[in-house]
Motif scaffolding. Structure first.
Motif, PDB file in Angstrom:
ATOM      1  N   TRP A   1      -3.113   3.162  -1.427  1.00  0.00           N
ATOM      2  CA  TRP A   1      -4.129   4.090  -1.048  1.00  0.00           C
ATOM      3  C   TRP A   1      -3.819   5.638  -1.129  1.00  0.00           C
ATOM      4  O   TRP A   1      -4.759   6.389  -1.578  1.00  0.00           O
ATOM      5  N   LEU A   2      -2.764   5.983  -0.502  1.00  0.00           N
ATOM      6  CA  LEU A   2      -2.258   7.223  -0.352  1.00  0.00           C
ATOM      7  C   LEU A   2      -2.033   7.932  -1.876  1.00  0.00           C
ATOM      8  O   LEU A   2      -2.358   9.171  -2.062  1.00  0.00           O
ATOM      9  N   ASP A   3      -1.480   7.163  -2.580  1.00  0.00           N
ATOM     10  CA  ASP A   3      -1.350   7.738  -4.016  1.00  0.00           C
ATOM     11  C   ASP A   3      -2.655   7.718  -4.654  1.00  0.00           C
ATOM     12  O   ASP A   3      -2.764   8.859  -5.459  1.00  0.00           O
ATOM     13  N   ASP A   4      -3.657   6.763  -4.463  1.00  0.00           N
ATOM     14  CA  ASP A   4      -4.760   6.917  -5.253  1.00  0.00           C
ATOM     15  C   ASP A   4      -5.702   8.102  -5.007  1.00  0.00           C
ATOM     16  O   ASP A   4      -6.287   8.762  -5.701  1.00  0.00           O
ATOM     17  N   ARG A   5      -5.630   8.632  -3.676  1.00  0.00           N
ATOM     18  CA  ARG A   5      -6.078   9.529  -3.153  1.00  0.00           C
ATOM     19  C   ARG A   5      -5.869  10.902  -3.356  1.00  0.00           C
ATOM     20  O   ARG A   5      -6.328  11.952  -3.083  1.00  0.00           O
ATOM     21  N   SER A   6      -4.457  10.914  -3.773  1.00  0.00           N
ATOM     22  CA  SER A   6      -3.613  12.156  -3.753  1.00  0.00           C
ATOM     23  C   SER A   6      -4.412  12.755  -5.234  1.00  0.00           C
ATOM     24  O   SER A   6      -4.664  12.199  -6.042  1.00  0.00           O
ATOM     25  N   LYS A   7      -4.269  14.438  -5.123  1.00  0.00           N
ATOM     26  CA  LYS A   7      -4.828  15.082  -6.457  1.00  0.00           C
ATOM     27  C   LYS A   7      -3.698  14.785  -7.507  1.00  0.00           C
ATOM     28  O   LYS A   7      -4.106  14.758  -8.591  1.00  0.00           O
ATOM     29  N   LYS A   8      -2.394  14.532  -7.190  1.00  0.00           N
ATOM     30  CA  LYS A   8      -1.580  14.403  -8.204  1.00  0.00           C
ATOM     31  C   LYS A   8      -0.781  12.902  -8.162  1.00  0.00           C
ATOM     32  O   LYS A   8      -0.378  12.789  -6.823  1.00  0.00           O
ATOM     33  N   PRO A   9      -0.696  12.278  -9.089  1.00  0.00           N
ATOM     34  CA  PRO A   9      -0.025  11.188  -8.694  1.00  0.00           C
ATOM     35  C   PRO A   9       1.503  11.203  -8.252  1.00  0.00           C
ATOM     36  O   PRO A   9       1.984  11.991  -8.649  1.00  0.00           O
ATOM     37  N   TRP A  10       1.727  10.213  -7.363  1.00  0.00           N
ATOM     38  CA  TRP A  10       3.067  10.280  -6.715  1.00  0.00           C
ATOM     39  C   TRP A  10       4.202   9.776  -7.642  1.00  0.00           C
ATOM     40  O   TRP A  10       3.986   9.397  -8.904  1.00  0.00           O
ATOM     41  N   ASN A  11       5.532  10.321  -7.525  1.00  0.00           N
ATOM     42  CA  ASN A  11       6.457  10.331  -8.332  1.00  0.00           C
ATOM     43  C   ASN A  11       6.966   8.717  -8.297  1.00  0.00           C
ATOM     44  O   ASN A  11       6.786   7.922  -7.208  1.00  0.00           O
ATOM     45  N   GLU A  12       7.261   8.076  -9.346  1.00  0.00           N
ATOM     46  CA  GLU A  12       7.428   6.612  -9.638  1.00  0.00           C
ATOM     47  C   GLU A  12       8.562   6.148  -8.688  1.00  0.00           C
ATOM     48  O   GLU A  12       8.550   4.929  -8.255  1.00  0.00           O
ATOM     49  N   TYR A  13       9.491   7.131  -8.359  1.00  0.00           N
ATOM     50  CA  TYR A  13      10.767   6.662  -7.859  1.00  0.00           C
ATOM     51  C   TYR A  13      10.446   6.718  -6.224  1.00  0.00           C
ATOM     52  O   TYR A  13      10.769   5.688  -5.486  1.00  0.00           O
ATOM     53  N   ILE A  14       9.457   7.360  -5.935  1.00  0.00           N
ATOM     54  CA  ILE A  14       9.074   7.518  -4.479  1.00  0.00           C
ATOM     55  C   ILE A  14       8.321   6.179  -3.985  1.00  0.00           C
ATOM     56  O   ILE A  14       8.531   5.325  -3.243  1.00  0.00           O
ATOM     57  N   LYS A  15       7.374   5.638  -5.094  1.00  0.00           N
ATOM     58  CA  LYS A  15       6.805   4.778  -5.026  1.00  0.00           C
ATOM     59  C   LYS A  15       7.535   3.336  -4.931  1.00  0.00           C
ATOM     60  O   LYS A  15       7.427   2.235  -4.072  1.00  0.00           O
ATOM     61  N   GLY A  16       8.585   3.274  -5.953  1.00  0.00           N
ATOM     62  CA  GLY A  16       9.609   2.515  -5.993  1.00  0.00           C
ATOM     63  C   GLY A  16      10.432   2.082  -4.690  1.00  0.00           C
ATOM     64  O   GLY A  16      10.431   1.147  -4.368  1.00  0.00           O
ATOM     65  N   ALA A  17      10.872   3.307  -4.082  1.00  0.00           N
ATOM     66  CA  ALA A  17      11.531   3.147  -3.022  1.00  0.00           C
ATOM     67  C   ALA A  17      10.588   2.653  -1.671  1.00  0.00           C
ATOM     68  O   ALA A  17      11.192   1.695  -0.996  1.00  0.00           O
ATOM     69  N   LEU A  18       9.448   2.914  -1.565  1.00  0.00           N
ATOM     70  CA  LEU A  18       8.592   2.470  -0.741  1.00  0.00           C
ATOM     71  C   LEU A  18       8.306   0.887  -0.862  1.00  0.00           C
ATOM     72  O   LEU A  18       8.444  -0.067   0.074  1.00  0.00           O
ATOM     73  N   ASP A  19       8.219   0.370  -1.827  1.00  0.00           N
ATOM     74  CA  ASP A  19       8.112  -1.005  -2.514  1.00  0.00           C
ATOM     75  C   ASP A  19       9.489  -1.624  -1.729  1.00  0.00           C
ATOM     76  O   ASP A  19       9.368  -2.622  -1.359  1.00  0.00           O
ATOM     77  N   VAL A  20      10.495  -1.040  -2.300  1.00  0.00           N
ATOM     78  CA  VAL A  20      11.758  -1.745  -1.861  1.00  0.00           C
ATOM     79  C   VAL A  20      11.896  -1.850  -0.082  1.00  0.00           C
ATOM     80  O   VAL A  20      12.256  -3.050   0.238  1.00  0.00           O
ATOM     81  N   VAL A  21      11.561  -0.801   0.329  1.00  0.00           N
ATOM     82  CA  VAL A  21      11.653  -0.756   1.836  1.00  0.00           C
ATOM     83  C   VAL A  21      10.726  -1.740   2.439  1.00  0.00           C
ATOM     84  O   VAL A  21      10.920  -2.622   3.256  1.00  0.00           O
ATOM     85  N   ILE A  22       9.569  -1.878   2.007  1.00  0.00           N
ATOM     86  CA  ILE A  22       8.645  -2.691   2.622  1.00  0.00           C
ATOM     87  C   ILE A  22       8.894  -4.299   2.251  1.00  0.00           C
ATOM     88  O   ILE A  22       8.760  -5.225   3.063  1.00  0.00           O
ATOM     89  N   SER A  23       9.464  -4.341   1.086  1.00  0.00           N
ATOM     90  CA  SER A  23       9.892  -5.878   0.411  1.00  0.00           C
ATOM     91  C   SER A  23      11.021  -6.390   1.373  1.00  0.00           C
ATOM     92  O   SER A  23      11.211  -7.457   1.848  1.00  0.00           O
ATOM     93  N   LEU A  24      11.937  -5.329   1.740  1.00  0.00           N
ATOM     94  CA  LEU A  24      13.171  -5.691   2.699  1.00  0.00           C
ATOM     95  C   LEU A  24      12.705  -6.011   4.040  1.00  0.00           C
ATOM     96  O   LEU A  24      13.228  -6.986   4.536  1.00  0.00           O
ATOM     97  N   ILE A  25      11.824  -5.462   4.654  1.00  0.00           N
ATOM     98  CA  ILE A  25      11.462  -5.825   5.807  1.00  0.00           C
ATOM     99  C   ILE A  25      10.442  -7.235   5.719  1.00  0.00           C
ATOM    100  O   ILE A  25      10.776  -7.924   6.794  1.00  0.00           O
ATOM    101  N   ALA A  26       9.508  -7.185   4.716  1.00  0.00           N
ATOM    102  CA  ALA A  26       9.083  -8.561   4.598  1.00  0.00           C
ATOM    103  C   ALA A  26       9.645  -9.836   4.355  1.00  0.00           C
ATOM    104  O   ALA A  26       9.591 -10.842   4.904  1.00  0.00           O
ATOM    105  N   ALA A  27      10.890  -9.599   3.670  1.00  0.00           N
ATOM    106  CA  ALA A  27      11.771 -10.596   3.295  1.00  0.00           C
ATOM    107  C   ALA A  27      12.477 -11.119   4.610  1.00  0.00           C
ATOM    108  O   ALA A  27      12.990 -12.142   4.947  1.00  0.00           O
ATOM    109  N   PHE A  28      12.745 -10.029   5.580  1.00  0.00           N
ATOM    110  CA  PHE A  28      13.495 -10.464   6.903  1.00  0.00           C
ATOM    111  C   PHE A  28      12.627 -11.268   7.532  1.00  0.00           C
ATOM    112  O   PHE A  28      12.978 -12.164   8.323  1.00  0.00           O
ATOM    113  N   PHE A  29      11.240 -10.774   7.675  1.00  0.00           N
ATOM    114  CA  PHE A  29      10.314 -11.554   8.513  1.00  0.00           C
ATOM    115  C   PHE A  29      10.200 -13.033   7.915  1.00  0.00           C
ATOM    116  O   PHE A  29      10.021 -13.968   8.660  1.00  0.00           O
TER     117      PHE A  29
END
Length: 343
Positions: free
Chosen positions: A107-135
């Motif tokens: 959502w934060l990417d959607d509403r930003s004036k410029k699209p986020w860097n792909e590597y930033i989005k990828g890093a966030l995906d990895v972090v959330i996936s790591l946490i969700a996998a632990f749960f």
């Protein structure tokens, strides 16, 4: 009887609340972005200026309503401590929070004036996936079922964790890449979640009745969104919707203890958006622009639009019918095996 009422409330409220929110888009000027178009995407110019990120609304409805029905109204309880291993209820709650976090990043990417860097989005995906996998590892355990037979295997915890992380990242990005045709990603997500629940029920792998609530509220909320997203669409789910959908599909598979079913229910996403991710990833790793699928435009829906001259509605119909047939055949074969007594 009481549970049937909960199911009815989930169905009606999920659909009605989402429908009202999307009809009026409260806080649109503050909460929503507007489509910027996609580079190289076939027909993307027609979406420029449409409200995007409305996945914010239907994801919130799904998460809040599911939480209320699962945890506060005649809830399923666990005899274990809140953070004790095997407390499925806590695991579900924390899993839903991870889906909320994934929605927020999109959502934060959607509403930003410029699209986020792909590597930033990828890093966030990895972090959330790591946490969700632990749960998932901690609360659900490592036993997984083979949906078509009902047999189960216990996977080594380290391998289970790694596979969960991979599954989450792949599902997030494949679902996101598939969201390029009106109504496609939402419809495929409904098919995936419904088939997952059905096969979990047949394999007797479901932990409790909360899986029923999740399925009903998810489908109801997405159906309301699809009323505004079928061609010609009035609004787009954006990364807020597609990324949270991708994570939920994968999480629900693990929650139902049939994660390998992704090779069936996730096959449409893999064939459409997944090959696009693979093509880009291999190209970047090898420093060459195109190595795989040189003669095919990816995602696959762009190939059908540009080279095969399919209309948007025809692309939707072909891909949804293909997905439906795959799911139906898998369920049918599984049913035959059970009826014949071979499993």
């Amino acid at each position: 009887m009481y549970f049937i009422i909960k199911m009815a409330v989930g169905l009606v409220a999920g659909f009605a609340i989402t429908l009202i929110l999307l009809k009026f888009l409260p806080g649109e000027n503050i909460l929503m972005g507007h489509d910027r178009g996609r580079k190289f995407a076939q027909g993307a110019e027609v979406n420029i200026g449409k409200p995007t990120g409305v996945g914010f609304y239907f994801t919130l409805v799904f998460l809040i309503l599911s939480a209320i029905l699962c945890f506060f109204i005649n809830p399923v309880t666990s005899g274990k401590g809140f953070f004790e291993s095997g407390n499925v209820v806590t695991g579900l709650g924390l899993g839903l929070f991870c889906i909320f976090a994934e929605m927020v990043t999109g959502w934060l990417d959607d509403r930003s004036k410029k699209p986020w860097n792909e590597y930033i989005k990828g890093a966030l995906d990895v972090v959330i996936s790591l946490i969700a996998a632990f749960f998932c590892l901690h609360f659900f355990g490592t036993r997984v079922y083979i949906a078509i037979t009902g047999a189960y295997i216990d996977i080594h915890p380290v391998l289970f964790y790694i596979l969960c992380v991979i599954l989450f990242i792949v599902s997030i990005n494949a679902t996101n890449a598939t969201d390029g045709i009106d109504g496609l990603s939402g419809t495929l997500s409904i098919l995936a979640v419904f088939t997952t629940f059905l096969m979990g029920f047949m394999a007797e792998s479901l932990f409790d009745r909360n899986s029923i609530i999740l399925t009903i509220v998810f489908i109801a909320s997405l159906l309301a969104y699809l009323m505004f997203n079928f061609n010609p669409s009035k609004m787009l789910m954006g990364d807020a919707g597609s990324r949270s959908l991708g994570l939920f599909i994968a999480f629900f598979l693990v929650y139902c203890r049939i994660p390998f079913l992704y090779f069936i229910v996730g096959l449409p996403f893999l064939c459409d958006g997944g090959i696009s991710i693979l093509k880009i990833t291999v190209g970047r790793l090898t420093k060459k622009k195109i190595i795989l699928f040189k003669n095919i435009i990816t995602p696959l829906h762009d190939e059908l639009r540009k080279n095969r001259k399919f209309s948007v509605k025809r692309v939707w119909l072909v891909l949804v019918l293909a997905a439906g047939m795959i799911d139906f055949l898998y369920v049918f074969v599984s049913t035959l095996l059970r009826v014949s007594g071979k499993v």
